[in-house]
Each structure stands twice: as structure tokens, then as C-alpha cells.
Design an enzyme around this catalytic site. Structure first.
Site, short mmCIF file in Angstrom:
data_model
loop_
_atom_site.label_atom_id
_atom_site.label_comp_id
_atom_site.label_asym_id
_atom_site.label_seq_id
_atom_site.Cartn_x
_atom_site.Cartn_y
_atom_site.Cartn_z
N GLY A 12 0.78 -1.24 0.00
CA GLY A 12 0.00 0.00 0.00
C GLY A 12 0.80 1.28 0.00
O GLY A 12 0.29 2.33 0.39
N HIS A 104 1.29 0.18 -13.58
CA HIS A 104 2.10 -1.01 -13.84
C HIS A 104 3.57 -0.62 -13.75
O HIS A 104 3.96 0.42 -14.31
CB HIS A 104 1.78 -1.59 -15.22
CG HIS A 104 2.47 -2.89 -15.47
ND1 HIS A 104 2.04 -4.07 -14.92
CD2 HIS A 104 3.59 -3.18 -16.17
CE1 HIS A 104 2.86 -5.04 -15.29
NE2 HIS A 104 3.81 -4.53 -16.04
#
Ligand code: GAR
Length: 188
Positions: A12, A104
Site C-alpha cells: 500500500g 504497472h
């Protein structure tokens, strides 16, 4: 207010940067954190920041629309995938057209697709002896890593780099650009 849900599976660190960026923002709010892992660090972060959280379960996600109803209850306008590793089902893509973005950790279309995530990406980039890597922020469709690209930026690599050092360089770019690019998309 534009209300964002962040989907994350793990550590996170991008979610944290995004939450920090939009804290006290006049028109954007992080309204929900969604994770498929009940012990994900991102859920403790949600608790710390007093952001509602939702843990999702695979069968319900793919075979029912219960989580769409949850997102609607939270009045979510936009979804950010920040290290979320499940494919997004078509009912969600259809409901949020060009309103789901993913990050990504490489320069798509290279080093993307099913199974290419996190350290596996950096290992593949290193093995291919690439001279550069970087980040790709793209809209999400029903295929892994194939939606329209919104933003890319690069870092150079040399022979002293390792998969770990590549990961660090790329993560720095993610933290620096992802929140800003989300803001640009939302406010344009
Ligand atoms: C990020 O590097 C993100 O690009 C990657 O997972 C990491 C999550 O880190 N996502 C993928 O590989 C998706 N294919 P974080 O949990 O610290 O934000």
C-alpha cells in the site's frame, strides 16, 4: 466531490501517497479502500486514516455484483488500482468506463500481462538487460495491462542495476507521478 476507491492487495505504499496527496483536497476524496487480502497493510492504513474499507472475496467478486452495490452505496466515481492483482470483471469495467486506472511497474506493452506483477516484472526487465524501465498508468479493460495508456515515464538502467535497484527506481517514479496523474485525469 469526486469519490475515489483505491483497490490494493498488499503493502500500500502507492495508496499512502495517494491518500496524502488528496488529504484536504477541495474536490477529491479517498472514500474507500478495497482489498482482497484481509491482512493487507493497506487496511491498517485505512484504519489509521479513518477511511472505510472493504475486504472482498473472489467468488463474490466474479460471480455476483454485490461489490458493485457496495461501490454505489459509497457513491464511488473513480477507481484506482494501486498494486491490485485480480483481473477486473466486465460488470465493473462496464459500469466505470474510463473511470478505472491501474499502475504497472514497467513500460507497457513490454513486461505486462497475467502473472507479471511486482518483483516478477523487475526480474524480467533485469534478465532482458533492458537499458530503461519505468511506469505505465493506463485505463483498465477486461484484459491484464491492455487498456489505453494515459501516462508513462522512464528511468535509465545500467549494468550495475539489480532487480532490487530497478524496483526502487520504479517505485520512486510511481510515488512521484501517480497521485498527480490521477488528479489530472479527475480534474480535466
Ligand atoms: C507497485 O509497484 C505497482 O506498480 C505494482 O504493485 C506494486 C504495489 O506496491 N502493480 C503491479 O505489478 C500490477 N501488475 P504498493 O503496494 O507499495 O503500492
Amino acid at each position: 466531490m469526486k469519490r475515489i476507491a483505491i483497490f490494493a492487495s498488499g503493502r500500500g505504499s502507492n495508496a499512502k501517497k495517494i491518500i496524502d496527496h488528496f488529504e484536504s483536497h477541495p474536490t477529491v476524496e479517498i472514500s474507500l479502500i478495497v482489498s482482497n487480502k484481509s491482512k493487507a497493510a493497506v487496511l491498517s492504513l485505512a484504519d489509521d486514516r479513518q477511511i472505510p474499507k472493504l475486504v472482498i472475496e473472489r467468488q463474490q467478486f466474479y460471480q455476483t455484483k454485490v461489490y458493485l452495490a457496495d461501490l454505489q452505496n459509497y457513491k464511488i466515481d473513480f477507481i484506482v488500482l494501486a498494486g491490485f492483482l485480480w483481473l477486473i470483471p466486465s460488470y465493473l469495467v462496464d459500469h466505470f468506463p474510463n473511470k478505472i486506472v491501474n499502475i504497472h511497474p514497467a513500460l507497457l506493452p513490454k513486461f505486462g500481462g497475467k502473472g507479471m506483477y511486482g518483483s516478477k516484472v523487475h526480474q524480467a526487465v533485469w534478465e532482458a538487460q533492458e537499458k530503461e524501465s519505468g511506469i505505465t498508468i493506463h485505463y483498465v479493460n477486461e484484459e491484464y495491462d491492455e487498456g489505453a495508456i494515459v501516462f508513462q515515464t522512464k528511468c535509465t538502467l545500467d549494468e550495475t542495476d539489480t532487480p532490487d535497484s530497478i524496483a526502487k527506481k520504479v517505485l520512486q517514479l510511481e510515488h512521484r507521478y501517480f497521485p498527480k496523474v490521477i488528479e489530472e485525469i479527475l480534474l480535466k
